[in-house]
Design a protein around this motif. Sequence first.
Motif, PDB file in Angstrom:
ATOM      1  N   LYS A  64     -21.923  63.736  29.879  1.00 50.72           N
ATOM      2  CA  LYS A  64     -21.848  63.651  31.342  1.00 50.72           C
ATOM      3  C   LYS A  64     -22.853  64.615  31.980  1.00 50.72           C
ATOM      4  CE  LYS A  64     -18.932  65.322  34.848  1.00 50.72           C
ATOM      5  NZ  LYS A  64     -17.695  65.931  35.193  1.00 50.72           N
ATOM      6  N   MET A  69     -23.850  59.640  30.556  1.00 46.90           N
ATOM      7  CA  MET A  69     -22.600  58.970  30.833  1.00 46.90           C
ATOM      8  C   MET A  69     -22.231  59.208  32.288  1.00 46.90           C
ATOM      9  SD  MET A  69     -19.370  59.581  28.416  1.00 46.90           S
ATOM     10  CE  MET A  69     -17.838  58.999  28.972  1.00 46.90           C
ATOM     11  N   LYS A  70     -21.730  58.196  32.945  1.00 46.23           N
ATOM     12  CA  LYS A  70     -21.286  58.345  34.327  1.00 46.23           C
ATOM     13  C   LYS A  70     -19.863  57.830  34.408  1.00 46.23           C
ATOM     14  CE  LYS A  70     -22.691  57.204  39.046  1.00 46.23           C
ATOM     15  NZ  LYS A  70     -21.739  58.133  39.540  1.00 46.23           N
ATOM     16  N   GLY A  71     -18.984  58.621  34.948  1.00 45.02           N
ATOM     17  CA  GLY A  71     -17.579  58.269  35.021  1.00 45.02           C
ATOM     18  C   GLY A  71     -17.168  57.765  36.387  1.00 45.02           C
ATOM     19  N   THR A  85     -14.598  61.227  33.267  1.00 46.06           N
ATOM     20  CA  THR A  85     -15.271  60.418  32.254  1.00 46.06           C
ATOM     21  C   THR A  85     -14.325  60.007  31.138  1.00 46.06           C
ATOM     22  OG1 THR A  85     -15.982  62.416  31.113  1.00 46.06           O
ATOM     23  CG2 THR A  85     -17.542  61.416  32.661  1.00 46.06           C
ATOM     24  N   CYS A  97     -16.412  54.648  32.160  1.00 46.79           N
ATOM     25  CA  CYS A  97     -17.855  54.698  32.400  1.00 46.79           C
ATOM     26  C   CYS A  97     -18.322  53.382  33.004  1.00 46.79           C
ATOM     27  CB  CYS A  97     -18.615  54.999  31.115  1.00 46.79           C
ATOM     28  SG  CYS A  97     -18.515  53.723  29.871  1.00 46.79           S
ATOM     29  N   ASP A  98     -19.552  53.399  33.514  1.00 46.58           N
ATOM     30  CA  ASP A  98     -20.087  52.178  34.084  1.00 46.58           C
ATOM     31  C   ASP A  98     -20.569  51.248  32.975  1.00 46.58           C
ATOM     32  OD1 ASP A  98     -22.115  53.915  33.432  1.00 46.58           O
ATOM     33  OD2 ASP A  98     -23.321  53.531  35.199  1.00 46.58           O
ATOM     34  N   ARG A 103     -26.068  53.395  28.482  1.00 48.72           N
ATOM     35  CA  ARG A 103     -25.003  54.403  28.456  1.00 48.72           C
ATOM     36  C   ARG A 103     -23.962  54.088  27.390  1.00 48.72           C
ATOM     37  NH1 ARG A 103     -24.877  55.664  34.847  1.00 48.72           N
ATOM     38  NH2 ARG A 103     -26.658  57.058  34.787  1.00 48.72           N
TER      39      ARG A 103
END
Length: 165
Positions: A64, A69-71, A85, A97-98, A103
């Motif tokens: 993150k 990583m994006k939560g 996340t 996550c997206d 990712r």
Amino acid sequence: MGFGTRWIRWIKYCINTVKFSILVNRSPTGFFSSKRGLRQGDPLSPFLFILAMEGMNDMLQNAKYNGWMKGFQVNFNADNNMEITHLQYADDTLIICDANRDRLRYLRMIFIIFEAISGLHINWGKSFIYPVNSVVEIQSLADILGGKVGGIAYCLPRHALGSQE
């Protein structure tokens, strides 16, 4: 994690010096050493598992921090910006996550490294990717992680779905 060499030697001693015996016709048959790991129910097992999962937690936090990583953004306030996340409970981990191919590849690499370092293995047969809203090419994203595509129906008990069984 900062454990001293003495503490690490104690833990290794507890794991490596254990002997087992089994009963055959209600009589002990002698002792043998463990080849790998701890026996189920060993009081040391949950503690060591928590330490291993703390390692996974650190790996996900680093991902993150590095933008791999994006939560889920909980609060958009600049003073109190919180992003979730992952959540961990007992031996379950929920990753938020997206749906981004790159990712998810980073996430897969984290899992591979975690398995190699900890000796623990993810049960991909019990792993699901749950899309929120419409996700393009969801099956190919699930293939990156090695899990299956799930839906909300998989999470609910049968009686909640109106089953008459």
